[in-house]
Motif scaffolding. Sequence first.
Motif, PDB file in Angstrom:
ATOM      1  N   ASP A 173       0.825  -1.221   0.000  1.00  0.00           N
ATOM      2  CA  ASP A 173       0.000   0.000   0.000  1.00  0.00           C
ATOM      3  C   ASP A 173       0.855   1.266   0.000  1.00  0.00           C
ATOM      4  O   ASP A 173       0.539   2.235  -0.693  1.00  0.00           O
ATOM      5  N   GLU A 174       1.933   1.255   0.759  1.00  0.00           N
ATOM      6  CA  GLU A 174       2.755   2.470   0.885  1.00  0.00           C
ATOM      7  C   GLU A 174       3.648   2.736  -0.320  1.00  0.00           C
ATOM      8  O   GLU A 174       3.856   3.890  -0.682  1.00  0.00           O
ATOM      9  N   HIS A 175       4.211   1.675  -0.909  1.00  0.00           N
ATOM     10  CA  HIS A 175       5.238   1.900  -1.928  1.00  0.00           C
ATOM     11  C   HIS A 175       5.022   1.164  -3.250  1.00  0.00           C
ATOM     12  O   HIS A 175       5.444   1.655  -4.289  1.00  0.00           O
ATOM     13  N   ALA A 176       4.407   0.012  -3.217  1.00  0.00           N
ATOM     14  CA  ALA A 176       4.343  -0.802  -4.437  1.00  0.00           C
ATOM     15  C   ALA A 176       3.153  -0.462  -5.334  1.00  0.00           C
ATOM     16  O   ALA A 176       3.222  -0.674  -6.538  1.00  0.00           O
ATOM     17  N   LYS A 177       2.076   0.048  -4.775  1.00  0.00           N
ATOM     18  CA  LYS A 177       0.905   0.372  -5.599  1.00  0.00           C
ATOM     19  C   LYS A 177       1.267   1.346  -6.713  1.00  0.00           C
ATOM     20  O   LYS A 177       0.846   1.182  -7.859  1.00  0.00           O
ATOM     21  N   SER A 178       2.049   2.352  -6.374  1.00  0.00           N
ATOM     22  CA  SER A 178       2.422   3.336  -7.389  1.00  0.00           C
ATOM     23  C   SER A 178       3.272   2.688  -8.480  1.00  0.00           C
ATOM     24  O   SER A 178       3.143   3.026  -9.662  1.00  0.00           O
ATOM     25  N   MET A 179       4.135   1.749  -8.093  1.00  0.00           N
ATOM     26  CA  MET A 179       4.950   1.041  -9.073  1.00  0.00           C
ATOM     27  C   MET A 179       4.052   0.216 -10.002  1.00  0.00           C
ATOM     28  O   MET A 179       4.233   0.200 -11.211  1.00  0.00           O
ATOM     29  N   LEU A 180       3.065  -0.442  -9.430  1.00  0.00           N
ATOM     30  CA  LEU A 180       2.145  -1.274 -10.210  1.00  0.00           C
ATOM     31  C   LEU A 180       1.249  -0.426 -11.099  1.00  0.00           C
ATOM     32  O   LEU A 180       0.916  -0.831 -12.218  1.00  0.00           O
TER      33      LEU A 180
END
Length: 168
Positions: A39-46
Motif C-alpha cells: 500500500d505504501e510503496h508498491a501500488k504506485s509502481m504497479l
Amino acid sequence: VKLTFDGLLLLMGNKVSEVKPEDKVINKVSATFIKDSFDEHAKSMLNDMNFLKNLKRFAEHSRDSINDETCELIEPYIRFDADPVKSWGPWKHAVLDQSMAKKANAAAEGLCKFVGAMVMYHEASKIVKPKMDYLKVQEAKLDKARAELAEAEAELHKVQSEVAELDR
C-alpha cells in the motif's frame, strides 16, 4: 501477492516500509511475518503504465547492480527448507513460492519467478564475472601476442626475401 512486490521493491533498490511484524494469510494458513510495503510503496509502481518496460529495463541493464546485501534482504522471502529447524518462514513453503502465487494469478507467479531468477543471476554472476574478466585480460594478451607474431612473421618474410635475392 503483496509480498511479491516487497521482493521487487528490494530487488530494484526502492523504498520499503519499516520492518514490523504483521499477521499474514497464505494458502489459508495464518502466521506472523514482515509487514508488506504494497500500500505504501508498491501500488504506485504497479499503477505505472511503464511497469513491464521498467522490469525489462532492469533485467537488461540494471541487474548487475544487485548485490549481496540486496539478496540478503530478499532471503526471508525466498529461502525455504523442509526441515523446520532450518526454515526461516512460518509456512511450509517459501513466502515467494511460485505455485502459491500461481493460485492467485499468473502475473504473480511470473513476478515470483522474476525475483528468484534475479537472485540466482546474482549468485551465478559472482562465479562467472571474475572468469569473464580474466577471459578479457587473456584475450587482450592473445591479441598482443598475435600482433607481435604478425610483426615477426613480416620481418621473417622480409629477411627470407632478402636471402632469396642474395642466392640468385
